[in-house]
Write a protein that holds these residues in place. Sequence first.
Motif, PDB file in Angstrom:
ATOM      1  N   ASN A 118      67.266   3.589  10.956  1.00  0.00           N
ATOM      2  CA  ASN A 118      67.345   4.552   9.871  1.00  0.00           C
ATOM      3  C   ASN A 118      67.977   3.853   8.673  1.00  0.00           C
ATOM      4  O   ASN A 118      69.159   3.554   8.665  1.00  0.00           O
ATOM      5  CB  ASN A 118      68.191   5.758  10.294  1.00  0.00           C
ATOM      6  N   PHE A 119      67.159   3.553   7.685  1.00  0.00           N
ATOM      7  CA  PHE A 119      67.635   2.865   6.488  1.00  0.00           C
ATOM      8  C   PHE A 119      68.095   3.906   5.473  1.00  0.00           C
ATOM      9  O   PHE A 119      67.305   4.727   5.026  1.00  0.00           O
ATOM     10  CB  PHE A 119      66.528   2.012   5.859  1.00  0.00           C
ATOM     11  N   ASP A 139      60.686   4.260  12.211  1.00  0.00           N
ATOM     12  CA  ASP A 139      61.695   3.828  11.243  1.00  0.00           C
ATOM     13  C   ASP A 139      61.705   4.801  10.072  1.00  0.00           C
ATOM     14  O   ASP A 139      60.655   5.258   9.610  1.00  0.00           O
ATOM     15  CB  ASP A 139      61.401   2.424  10.711  1.00  0.00           C
ATOM     16  N   SER A 140      62.909   5.091   9.583  1.00  0.00           N
ATOM     17  CA  SER A 140      63.069   6.067   8.509  1.00  0.00           C
ATOM     18  C   SER A 140      63.794   5.423   7.328  1.00  0.00           C
ATOM     19  O   SER A 140      64.804   4.737   7.504  1.00  0.00           O
ATOM     20  CB  SER A 140      63.870   7.270   9.018  1.00  0.00           C
ATOM     21  N   PHE A 141      63.263   5.653   6.149  1.00  0.00           N
ATOM     22  CA  PHE A 141      63.869   5.180   4.901  1.00  0.00           C
ATOM     23  C   PHE A 141      64.269   6.413   4.102  1.00  0.00           C
ATOM     24  O   PHE A 141      63.417   7.130   3.578  1.00  0.00           O
ATOM     25  CB  PHE A 141      62.889   4.328   4.097  1.00  0.00           C
ATOM     26  N   LYS A 142      65.566   6.660   4.002  1.00  0.00           N
ATOM     27  CA  LYS A 142      66.056   7.864   3.337  1.00  0.00           C
ATOM     28  C   LYS A 142      67.084   7.479   2.285  1.00  0.00           C
ATOM     29  O   LYS A 142      67.961   6.657   2.520  1.00  0.00           O
ATOM     30  CB  LYS A 142      66.684   8.812   4.363  1.00  0.00           C
ATOM     31  N   LYS A 168      58.583   6.369   7.889  1.00  0.00           N
ATOM     32  CA  LYS A 168      58.731   7.532   7.015  1.00  0.00           C
ATOM     33  C   LYS A 168      59.630   7.168   5.841  1.00  0.00           C
ATOM     34  O   LYS A 168      60.777   6.765   6.022  1.00  0.00           O
ATOM     35  CB  LYS A 168      59.325   8.711   7.777  1.00  0.00           C
ATOM     36  N   PHE A 169      59.095   7.287   4.651  1.00  0.00           N
ATOM     37  CA  PHE A 169      59.850   7.022   3.428  1.00  0.00           C
ATOM     38  C   PHE A 169      60.165   8.371   2.781  1.00  0.00           C
ATOM     39  O   PHE A 169      59.284   9.028   2.226  1.00  0.00           O
ATOM     40  CB  PHE A 169      59.038   6.155   2.465  1.00  0.00           C
ATOM     41  N   SER A 170      61.421   8.764   2.881  1.00  0.00           N
ATOM     42  CA  SER A 170      61.846  10.044   2.345  1.00  0.00           C
ATOM     43  C   SER A 170      62.855   9.817   1.234  1.00  0.00           C
ATOM     44  O   SER A 170      63.847   9.112   1.419  1.00  0.00           O
ATOM     45  CB  SER A 170      62.482  10.891   3.455  1.00  0.00           C
ATOM     46  N   ASN A 171      62.574  10.387   0.072  1.00  0.00           N
ATOM     47  CA  ASN A 171      63.488  10.254  -1.067  1.00  0.00           C
ATOM     48  C   ASN A 171      63.700   8.783  -1.412  1.00  0.00           C
ATOM     49  O   ASN A 171      64.823   8.299  -1.527  1.00  0.00           O
ATOM     50  CB  ASN A 171      64.832  10.917  -0.764  1.00  0.00           C
ATOM     51  N   TYR A 172      62.587   8.068  -1.592  1.00  0.00           N
ATOM     52  CA  TYR A 172      62.597   6.615  -1.819  1.00  0.00           C
ATOM     53  C   TYR A 172      62.585   6.334  -3.316  1.00  0.00           C
ATOM     54  O   TYR A 172      61.741   6.822  -4.041  1.00  0.00           O
ATOM     55  CB  TYR A 172      61.371   6.007  -1.142  1.00  0.00           C
ATOM     56  N   VAL A 173      63.524   5.529  -3.787  1.00  0.00           N
ATOM     57  CA  VAL A 173      63.744   5.150  -5.193  1.00  0.00           C
ATOM     58  C   VAL A 173      63.620   6.325  -6.166  1.00  0.00           C
ATOM     59  O   VAL A 173      62.966   6.209  -7.198  1.00  0.00           O
ATOM     60  CB  VAL A 173      62.829   3.989  -5.647  1.00  0.00           C
ATOM     61  N   PRO A 174      64.276   7.462  -5.898  1.00  0.00           N
ATOM     62  CA  PRO A 174      64.223   8.556  -6.869  1.00  0.00           C
ATOM     63  C   PRO A 174      65.180   8.308  -8.030  1.00  0.00           C
ATOM     64  O   PRO A 174      66.159   7.569  -7.906  1.00  0.00           O
ATOM     65  CB  PRO A 174      64.671   9.767  -6.044  1.00  0.00           C
ATOM     66  N   ASN A 175      64.882   8.923  -9.160  1.00  0.00           N
ATOM     67  CA  ASN A 175      65.784   8.925 -10.319  1.00  0.00           C
ATOM     68  C   ASN A 175      66.176   7.519 -10.756  1.00  0.00           C
ATOM     69  O   ASN A 175      67.315   7.254 -11.138  1.00  0.00           O
ATOM     70  CB  ASN A 175      67.061   9.721  -9.996  1.00  0.00           C
ATOM     71  N   THR A 176      65.217   6.586 -10.702  1.00  0.00           N
ATOM     72  CA  THR A 176      65.517   5.196 -11.042  1.00  0.00           C
ATOM     73  C   THR A 176      64.819   4.804 -12.349  1.00  0.00           C
ATOM     74  O   THR A 176      63.946   5.495 -12.855  1.00  0.00           O
ATOM     75  CB  THR A 176      65.063   4.246  -9.921  1.00  0.00           C
TER      76      THR A 176
END
Length: 629
Positions: A118-119, A139-142, A168-176
């Motif tokens: 879990n990243f 694998d999870s990317f949060k 699963k990429f969840s909420n990846y690079v938001p608000n950048t």
Amino acid sequence: MEKLKPLAPFLLFLFLYLLPSFNVVATGAGESRAGENPFTPKAYLIRYWKKQVSNELPKPWFLLNKASPLTAVESATFTKLADQNLLSAQLPSLCSSAKLFCFPDLSPSLDKHDKNVNFALYVDKNFTNYGTDRLGGFDSFKNYSDGENIPVDSFRRYSRGSVGHGDKFSNYVPNTNVPDESFNTYGTTATGGTGEFKSYAHNVNVPNLRFTSYSDNVNGRKQTFNSYSDDGNAGDQHFTSYGKNGNGASNEFNSYGNNTNVVGSTFTKYGETANGANDKFTSYAFDGNNPTNNFRNYGDGGNSAVDSFLSYRDQSNVGDDSFQSYAKNSNAAEVNFANYGQSFNEGTDKFSGYGKGASNHAVGFKLYGVNNTFKDYAKKGVTFSSYIHGSSVELTAMEKSGKKVNRWVEPGKFFRERMLKTGIVMPMPDIRDQMPKRSFLPRVISSKLPFSTSKLDELKQIFHAGDNSSMASIIADALSECERAPSLGETKRCVASAEDMIDFATTVLGHNVVVRTTENTEGSKQNIMIGEVKGINGGRVTKSVSCHQSLFPYLLYYCHSVPKVRVYEADLLDPKSKAKINHGVAICHVDTSSWSPSHGAFMALGSGPGKIEVCHWIFENDMTWAIAD
């Protein structure tokens, strides 16, 4: 990293070079204090201003503060490195010391893993061969790179050859700001498993997202993009050889690029020679402003592919889509366009070689928009149902429901001159600077760097910009705009130093000049009341020089002379308390005859080129020059 060494001989040369212009600098806003080193770039800029500008008006703190923060020793050292073409070797040090906009250099990671990971709260990582040949697992990317400025991540050969592995990429690079994300041969030759992108790159500025050979040669793997790049500003997505040679691969784009501003997507060789591909675009580029999508050789040579475009580019403002050789040489391809291109204003769609050489195909257009070009199109197997031939502006259901066509022009961005009256309440747009924070390079350094499209490779090498990277695109775009021919009546120049800007302004307007900008960002995105108003040069029609930032590694401005304008200063008040919150600078363009009919000003205000004047505020870190009163 090797420490930078003082260069005594070069410092002596610099001292002798600067000595003729040296004098004692008085303390003042933005000026050097007593005892401050007179050989810093900022001190030199102050002396240059006093030499080139003939009046004794207060010096512009907002311009002087953009001078390079390098010390005299650092400036001399980096100048020597520029002379020797060695800046690239010291780029991280230069970027840090000179406050430039640079992407970090990523070191490859060859780590593998055999357990679920879990990243969370990761940033600037290079995943190479990570998860290769993995059997099962997830694998999870949060919260990956959440809120970071200039995040850079690279996924190369991730999950390659895996079986039943899910990502699963969840909420990846938001608000950048300016994210650079690269997925190269991700999931190649994988069997089964899933890849899910949920809330990917939400609310980002100038994204550069690249998927190359993603899911290439996969068998039965499913990819889902849900809420991908929504609410983004400018930037591009590139899909090259995505799902190429796949078997039974399924790709879904749900809420892709919705509510975006001028975002482009390019699909090249997507699903090429694939078998049983199933691609679905639902709510793609919905409610966006001028989305641009290019499909080249999409599904070329595929077998039994099913592509569905549901609510594609619906409710957007204009837009430009190009389909070249889509489903070319395919067998039994089925393509459905439902509610495609229902834009507020007429966009442009080009179909070239669409379905050419295909057999047993079925292509259906239902409720498809206007202003389309069909060239060398498959003559059989194509049906048009409820195809709109009239004006989308006249026929759109949204227009009939009363929704405004100009919704994509921010309230207050453009206004009429009559609004600049004391007591008037009006909306203020978001005038905050959205660019990465940067400083000018000293002219003695910037003048030694290449600056032309013919020298693009040299610039890419200096700033560590790989092919197809965000930095490469940023540099190329800025150079192209700087080399563009001026429009009718325009005199233009890109300036890479504050001294260059002073030179251009004084060349156009003479040496008795003043430069102005809006004092701060208070009132942004709120209603403001106009207080005391002053017309520059007596409120007469005059000439000015306006300077706007360009995205580039160091601070770069696009400056141009603007004939036939009126410039105003105005106190901006809180409408309720009547307290002063800002001091704004506005420019009114009296002659708009050469403007495009589709310019946002006419969308917001009505009318057309040459029929009205158009005013706008000077945004944060932009500026306008005029002859001093």
